[in-house]
Write a protein that holds these residues in place. Structure first.
Motif, PDB file in Angstrom:
ATOM      1  N   ALA A   1       0.818  -1.209   0.000  1.00 57.02           N
ATOM      2  CA  ALA A   1       0.000   0.000   0.000  1.00 57.02           C
ATOM      3  C   ALA A   1       0.855   1.264   0.000  1.00 57.02           C
ATOM      4  O   ALA A   1       0.494   2.274  -0.619  1.00 57.02           O
ATOM      5  N   GLU A   2       1.986   1.202   0.674  1.00 53.99           N
ATOM      6  CA  GLU A   2       2.895   2.351   0.716  1.00 53.99           C
ATOM      7  C   GLU A   2       3.406   2.669  -0.691  1.00 53.99           C
ATOM      8  O   GLU A   2       3.441   3.831  -1.115  1.00 53.99           O
ATOM      9  N   HIS A   3       3.786   1.635  -1.405  1.00 50.80           N
ATOM     10  CA  HIS A   3       4.233   1.815  -2.785  1.00 50.80           C
ATOM     11  C   HIS A   3       3.113   2.378  -3.654  1.00 50.80           C
ATOM     12  O   HIS A   3       3.321   3.311  -4.437  1.00 50.80           O
ATOM     13  N   ASP A   4       1.924   1.811  -3.527  1.00 48.49           N
ATOM     14  CA  ASP A   4       0.811   2.238  -4.374  1.00 48.49           C
ATOM     15  C   ASP A   4       0.485   3.715  -4.147  1.00 48.49           C
ATOM     16  O   ASP A   4       0.240   4.460  -5.108  1.00 48.49           O
TER      17      ASP A   4
ATOM     18  N   ARG B   1       1.086   6.656  -7.032  1.00 50.90           N
ATOM     19  CA  ARG B   1       0.005   7.531  -7.533  1.00 50.90           C
ATOM     20  C   ARG B   1       0.427   8.989  -7.530  1.00 50.90           C
ATOM     21  O   ARG B   1       0.016   9.768  -8.397  1.00 50.90           O
ATOM     22  N   GLN B   2       1.239   9.385  -6.561  1.00 52.23           N
ATOM     23  CA  GLN B   2       1.717  10.768  -6.536  1.00 52.23           C
ATOM     24  C   GLN B   2       2.619  11.049  -7.742  1.00 52.23           C
ATOM     25  O   GLN B   2       2.514  12.108  -8.369  1.00 52.23           O
ATOM     26  N   ALA B   3       3.477  10.095  -8.085  1.00 56.45           N
ATOM     27  CA  ALA B   3       4.372  10.269  -9.231  1.00 56.45           C
ATOM     28  C   ALA B   3       3.602  10.221 -10.544  1.00 56.45           C
ATOM     29  O   ALA B   3       3.816  11.057 -11.435  1.00 56.45           O
ATOM     30  N   THR B   4       2.696   9.256 -10.678  1.00 56.62           N
ATOM     31  CA  THR B   4       1.945   9.150 -11.927  1.00 56.62           C
ATOM     32  C   THR B   4       1.006  10.337 -12.105  1.00 56.62           C
ATOM     33  O   THR B   4       0.726  10.749 -13.233  1.00 56.62           O
ATOM     34  N   GLY B   5       0.531  10.906 -10.993  1.00 60.97           N
ATOM     35  CA  GLY B   5      -0.301  12.095 -11.085  1.00 60.97           C
ATOM     36  C   GLY B   5       0.468  13.271 -11.668  1.00 60.97           C
ATOM     37  O   GLY B   5      -0.067  14.049 -12.474  1.00 60.97           O
ATOM     38  N   LEU B   6       1.717  13.400 -11.279  1.00 60.53           N
ATOM     39  CA  LEU B   6       2.560  14.455 -11.850  1.00 60.53           C
ATOM     40  C   LEU B   6       2.805  14.215 -13.342  1.00 60.53           C
ATOM     41  O   LEU B   6       2.686  15.130 -14.166  1.00 60.53           O
ATOM     42  N   LEU B   7       3.124  12.975 -13.698  1.00 63.92           N
ATOM     43  CA  LEU B   7       3.406  12.665 -15.094  1.00 63.92           C
ATOM     44  C   LEU B   7       2.168  12.828 -15.972  1.00 63.92           C
ATOM     45  O   LEU B   7       2.292  13.146 -17.168  1.00 63.92           O
ATOM     46  N   ALA B   8       0.996  12.600 -15.398  1.00 65.22           N
ATOM     47  CA  ALA B   8      -0.241  12.736 -16.175  1.00 65.22           C
ATOM     48  C   ALA B   8      -0.466  14.169 -16.644  1.00 65.22           C
ATOM     49  O   ALA B   8      -1.225  14.409 -17.590  1.00 65.22           O
ATOM     50  N   GLU B   9       0.200  15.121 -15.982  1.00 65.01           N
ATOM     51  CA  GLU B   9       0.063  16.526 -16.367  1.00 65.01           C
ATOM     52  C   GLU B   9       0.918  16.869 -17.584  1.00 65.01           C
ATOM     53  O   GLU B   9       0.810  17.971 -18.130  1.00 65.01           O
ATOM     54  N   VAL B  10       1.781  15.940 -18.003  1.00 64.28           N
ATOM     55  CA  VAL B  10       2.748  16.216 -19.069  1.00 64.28           C
ATOM     56  C   VAL B  10       2.435  15.354 -20.288  1.00 64.28           C
ATOM     57  O   VAL B  10       2.490  14.117 -20.211  1.00 64.28           O
ATOM     58  N   GLU B  11       2.104  15.980 -21.394  1.00 66.70           N
ATOM     59  CA  GLU B  11       1.855  15.271 -22.640  1.00 66.70           C
ATOM     60  C   GLU B  11       3.195  14.906 -23.281  1.00 66.70           C
ATOM     61  O   GLU B  11       4.028  15.785 -23.530  1.00 66.70           O
ATOM     62  N   PRO B  12       3.454  13.610 -23.550  1.00 65.04           N
ATOM     63  CA  PRO B  12       4.753  13.224 -24.125  1.00 65.04           C
ATOM     64  C   PRO B  12       5.100  13.974 -25.411  1.00 65.04           C
ATOM     65  O   PRO B  12       6.267  14.323 -25.628  1.00 65.04           O
TER      66      PRO B  12
END
Length: 281
Positions: free
Chosen positions: A50-53, A57-68
């Motif tokens: 759960a700690e990893h998950d 999510r915090q990291a993927t949330g940041l990346l979701a803001e950036v269009e490749p």
């Protein structure tokens, strides 16, 4: 199981990376409140369950803001600007571009305050336990935490972690792909060159896990196993962003030539990163 096992078979690698009985090796306790040991204990990279998950999510949330696609254009623009400043004479593509542009592009795309690439590099050198001196890394982590608001919490660690995990891996991808491009004849697309590099000369070669029943260290060969971005719960969440940055950098480098085709690599069991790549227009 022996004290250390190596897994290289493709099917076995995928299975091992998804096996819940193989967990991340423990990271050391102690250290400054905003140092390298704090960073390891606060990011998804070294956590499970759960700690990893939550941290992922915090990291993927940041990346979701950036269009490749936008990140690719930004990397190309930053590379063109760097090449303009450098001029046509021989220069080290690794030091001047591969180790600078990925960090700068991601910082700008994420709306982060400017941070020197060499500070991120200092953290990356000691990110994996036992790979580098911790004191300079402690100082560098503290500088990044201060730049991102001064609070050593998980959201701050997620931002620092994204930059650190971009650092060596993306520099290696750029360097290895540039080497393949400049050594070869033909007009293959940079996307094809990046894809082939990930198959045949990936920058991240190996990762480790710990067998929960015996405590044995398991080395997982990502290169031979065909998993350049890992697999399972810890699969790299930024693979589309990394390949976009690499492709954006490579396009402006077309037309340059290698000064010395003999290349040395940094001493690392886990990474394949050229130490220097001398090129000229």
């Amino acid at each position: 199981m022996s004290s250390q096992t190596r897994i290289a078979d493709r099917a076995a690698v995928s299975a091992a990376l998804a096996d819940p009985a193989l967990t991340m090796p423990r990271v050391p306790d102690g250290g400054p409140a905003s140092g390298i040991r704090w960073l390891r204990r606060s990011v998804a990279r070294f956590a499970d369950g759960a700690e990893h998950d939550r941290r992922r999510r915090q990291a993927t949330g940041l990346l979701a803001e950036v269009e490749p696609a936008g990140l690719r254009r930004l990397a190309a623009e930053r590379t063109c600007a760097a090449l303009e400043v450098i001029g046509g004479g021989p220069f080290d593509l690794m030091a001047r571009v591969a180790r600078v542009v990925p960090i700068d592009a991601l910082v700008v795309a994420l709306g982060m305050p400017p941070v020197p690439a060499d500070v991120v590099t200092a953290v990356a050198k000691a990110y994996q336990p036992g790979t580098g001196a911790e004191e300079p890394a402690d100082e560098a982590v503290a500088r990044l935490v201060e730049a991102f608001g001064g609070v050593p919490d998980e959201p701050t660690a997620a931002r620092v972690g994204l930059l650190v995990q971009t650092c060596d891996a993306t520099a290696g991808l750029v360097g290895n792909a540039a080497l393949a491009m400049l050594r070869a004849d033909g007009e293959r697309s940079v996307d094809a060159i990046v894809a082939e590099t990930l198959l045949h000369d990936p920058p991240v070669r190996m990762t480790r896990r710990r067998a929960s029943d015996t405590g044995a260290v398991v080395e997982i060969d990502l290169a031979t196993g065909g998993c350049p971005f890992g697999a399972g719960p810890h699969q790299c969440p930024g693979q589309d962003h990394a390949t976009a940055i690499a492709a954006g950098i490579l396009e402006p480098v077309r037309g340059y030539a290698l000064v010395n085709p003999q290349v040395q690599y940094e001493r690392s069991a886990a990474l394949r990163v050229p130490t220097e790549l001398l090129v000229t227009r």
